[in-house]
Scaffold this motif. Structure first.
Motif, PDB file in Angstrom:
ATOM      1  N   GLU A  81       0.832  -1.214   0.000  1.00  0.00           N
ATOM      2  CA  GLU A  81       0.000   0.000   0.000  1.00  0.00           C
ATOM      3  C   GLU A  81       0.864   1.262   0.000  1.00  0.00           C
ATOM      4  O   GLU A  81       0.540   2.241  -0.668  1.00  0.00           O
ATOM      5  N   ASP A  82       1.984   1.229   0.733  1.00  0.00           N
ATOM      6  CA  ASP A  82       2.921   2.360   0.711  1.00  0.00           C
ATOM      7  C   ASP A  82       3.493   2.548  -0.699  1.00  0.00           C
ATOM      8  O   ASP A  82       3.655   3.677  -1.164  1.00  0.00           O
ATOM      9  N   GLY A  83       3.796   1.441  -1.368  1.00  0.00           N
ATOM     10  CA  GLY A  83       4.302   1.516  -2.732  1.00  0.00           C
ATOM     11  C   GLY A  83       3.290   2.126  -3.688  1.00  0.00           C
ATOM     12  O   GLY A  83       3.657   2.916  -4.570  1.00  0.00           O
ATOM     13  N   TYR A  84       2.006   1.797  -3.522  1.00  0.00           N
ATOM     14  CA  TYR A  84       0.958   2.404  -4.347  1.00  0.00           C
ATOM     15  C   TYR A  84       0.855   3.903  -4.071  1.00  0.00           C
ATOM     16  O   TYR A  84       0.770   4.714  -4.985  1.00  0.00           O
ATOM     17  N   ARG A  85       0.867   4.251  -2.778  1.00  0.00           N
ATOM     18  CA  ARG A  85       0.709   5.651  -2.389  1.00  0.00           C
ATOM     19  C   ARG A  85       1.877   6.502  -2.894  1.00  0.00           C
ATOM     20  O   ARG A  85       1.704   7.626  -3.332  1.00  0.00           O
ATOM     21  N   GLU A  86       3.088   5.947  -2.837  1.00  0.00           N
ATOM     22  CA  GLU A  86       4.276   6.677  -3.286  1.00  0.00           C
ATOM     23  C   GLU A  86       4.517   6.541  -4.793  1.00  0.00           C
ATOM     24  O   GLU A  86       5.528   7.003  -5.295  1.00  0.00           O
TER      25      GLU A  86
ATOM     26  N   LYS B  20       5.330   3.967  -6.519  1.00  0.00           N
ATOM     27  CA  LYS B  20       6.451   3.095  -6.865  1.00  0.00           C
ATOM     28  C   LYS B  20       5.944   1.753  -7.387  1.00  0.00           C
ATOM     29  O   LYS B  20       6.693   0.992  -7.964  1.00  0.00           O
ATOM     30  N   LEU B  21       4.655   1.484  -7.140  1.00  0.00           N
ATOM     31  CA  LEU B  21       3.981   0.301  -7.666  1.00  0.00           C
ATOM     32  C   LEU B  21       2.759   0.752  -8.433  1.00  0.00           C
ATOM     33  O   LEU B  21       2.183   1.805  -8.168  1.00  0.00           O
TER      34      LEU B  21
END
Length: 113
Positions: A103-108, A110-111
């Motif tokens: 979820e952090d990757g989606y928010r940033e 990066k995913l």
């Protein structure tokens, strides 16, 4: 003989070379042994057959590991798993940590979904 000592071999298609059924590198020499973690056989002493104790075969860990890895990947989006992890607090915490990281990757950004 020096060719084998000092020679270099370039191997391509490693997945085929290491495949236990398709590779010519796995020449059947010696006693035939099962692959590691493929199937566990346990005897049942309480159940007997005319030839002796019955054997029960269970699916080995080798075939379950890919599903557990896929569980970790898909759990963040589906919230479901192929295995029942309700008895393992460690597994549930690990799945939650993976979900948080994804979820952090989606928010940033990066995913990508």
């Amino acid at each position: 003989l020096k060719l084998f000592e000092k020679g270099v071999v370039v191997l391509d298609e490693v997945d085929v070379l290491l495949h236990p059924l398709r590779s010519k590198l796995h020449w059947p020499i010696g006693t035939r042994l099962p692959l590691d973690f493929t199937q566990a056989t346990t005897s049942l002493s309480s159940v007997s057959t005319p030839g002796g104790a019955a054997l029960r075969k269970t699916t080995g860990m080798r075939w379950r590991i890919p599903f557990h890895i896929l569980d970790a990947i898909f759990y963040p989006s589906t919230g479901r798993c192929t295995a029942d992890w309700s008895a393992s607090r460690t597994a549930l915490n690990t799945l939650q940590q993976i979900k948080t990281v994804i979820e952090d990757g989606y928010r940033e950004q990066k995913l990508q979904r």
